[in-house]
Scaffold this motif. Structure first.
Motif, short mmCIF file in Angstrom:
data_model
loop_
_atom_site.label_atom_id
_atom_site.label_comp_id
_atom_site.label_asym_id
_atom_site.label_seq_id
_atom_site.Cartn_x
_atom_site.Cartn_y
_atom_site.Cartn_z
N PRO A 21 0.87 -1.19 0.03
CA PRO A 21 0.01 -0.09 -0.12
C PRO A 21 0.65 1.20 -0.05
CG PRO A 21 -0.84 -1.43 1.71
CD PRO A 21 0.50 -2.06 1.15
N ILE A 22 0.37 2.35 -0.73
CA ILE A 22 0.96 3.54 -0.93
C ILE A 22 0.42 4.37 0.22
CG2 ILE A 22 1.38 5.56 -2.14
CD1 ILE A 22 0.67 3.69 -4.60
N HIS A 23 1.54 4.95 1.04
CA HIS A 23 0.97 5.93 2.33
C HIS A 23 1.14 7.20 2.13
CE1 HIS A 23 0.65 2.15 4.76
NE2 HIS A 23 2.02 1.80 4.39
N VAL A 24 0.64 8.21 2.81
CA VAL A 24 0.37 9.61 2.54
C VAL A 24 1.87 10.15 2.35
CG1 VAL A 24 -2.02 9.81 3.27
CG2 VAL A 24 0.05 10.22 4.93
N GLY A 41 8.88 14.48 -8.27
CA GLY A 41 8.58 13.66 -7.01
C GLY A 41 7.74 14.46 -6.03
N ARG A 42 6.80 13.81 -5.69
CA ARG A 42 5.85 14.34 -4.78
C ARG A 42 5.39 13.44 -3.70
NH1 ARG A 42 2.95 19.41 -6.29
NH2 ARG A 42 3.87 20.11 -8.02
N THR A 43 4.92 13.61 -2.43
CA THR A 43 4.30 12.73 -1.44
C THR A 43 2.81 12.40 -2.00
OG1 THR A 43 3.29 14.20 -0.07
CG2 THR A 43 5.67 13.51 0.49
N LEU A 44 2.31 11.33 -1.52
CA LEU A 44 0.99 11.14 -2.13
C LEU A 44 0.26 12.20 -1.53
CD1 LEU A 44 -1.17 9.20 -3.21
CD2 LEU A 44 -1.26 8.00 -0.92
N ALA A 82 -13.51 16.42 -3.02
CA ALA A 82 -13.04 16.18 -1.74
C ALA A 82 -11.73 15.36 -1.70
CB ALA A 82 -14.02 15.61 -1.00
N SER A 83 -10.79 15.57 -0.87
CA SER A 83 -9.57 14.68 -0.75
C SER A 83 -9.75 13.30 -0.66
CB SER A 83 -8.84 15.22 0.36
OG SER A 83 -8.21 16.49 0.27
N ASP A 84 -10.94 12.90 0.01
CA ASP A 84 -11.09 11.24 0.37
C ASP A 84 -11.51 10.88 -1.12
OD1 ASP A 84 -10.50 11.55 2.78
OD2 ASP A 84 -12.54 11.45 3.45
N GLN A 85 -12.24 11.63 -2.06
CA GLN A 85 -12.71 10.97 -3.21
C GLN A 85 -11.61 10.98 -4.08
OE1 GLN A 85 -15.58 13.44 -5.01
NE2 GLN A 85 -16.16 12.34 -6.52
N CYS A 86 -10.53 11.98 -4.14
CA CYS A 86 -9.50 11.98 -4.95
C CYS A 86 -8.70 10.89 -4.72
CB CYS A 86 -8.86 13.28 -4.76
SG CYS A 86 -7.37 13.51 -5.84
N ARG A 87 -8.32 10.58 -3.35
CA ARG A 87 -7.47 9.55 -3.08
C ARG A 87 -8.16 8.12 -3.54
NH1 ARG A 87 -4.29 10.37 0.77
NH2 ARG A 87 -5.58 11.93 1.79
N GLU A 88 -9.50 8.14 -3.23
CA GLU A 88 -10.19 6.87 -3.80
C GLU A 88 -9.65 6.39 -5.32
OE1 GLU A 88 -14.23 6.95 -2.91
OE2 GLU A 88 -13.85 6.95 -0.74
N GLN A 89 -9.54 7.59 -6.08
CA GLN A 89 -9.32 7.39 -7.53
C GLN A 89 -7.65 7.35 -8.00
OE1 GLN A 89 -11.93 7.01 -9.89
NE2 GLN A 89 -13.10 6.91 -8.03
N VAL A 90 -6.90 8.28 -7.15
CA VAL A 90 -5.46 8.37 -7.57
C VAL A 90 -4.75 7.10 -7.17
CG1 VAL A 90 -3.57 9.67 -6.96
CG2 VAL A 90 -5.64 10.68 -7.71
#
Length: 99
Positions: free
Chosen positions: A6-9, A55-58, A72-80
């Protein structure tokens, strides 16, 4: 197929070298020189590809995209995250574990 960790923040996402990328009708299309595979990153995937050039952090990536696309950040994260996991599985990006 290898399991993807898993990719972490705080993990840093960078793109690997060795790919030819072209803009075609507002979408990014890429060819991996090593595998000869073609990928259509689309417009949003192309934007992600551009953002990870340095290079960027998640977390930074999610924050930038959420603001740019007004989601929303959560919605974006679910896609990215699944998109990044796919790129990682294809050997197109590197993930460096953050703190």
């Amino acid at each position: 197929m290898t399991a993807i960790t898993p990719i972490h923040v705080n993990d840093v996402v960078t793109r690997k070298e060795g790919h030819l990328v072209s803009d075609m009708g507002g979408e990014k299309v890429m060819m991996s020189i090593s595998s000869g595979k073609y990928y259509n990153l689309g417009s949003t995937g192309g934007q992600i590809w551009e953002l990870i050039a340095e290079g960027r952090t998640l977390d930074e990536l999610i924050e930038t995209l959420a603001a740019e696309y007004d989601v929303a950040s959560d919605q974006c994260r679910e896609q990215v995250v699944p998109f990044l996991e796919h790129l990682l599985g294809e050997g197109l990006i590197d993930i460096s574990r953050g703190e």
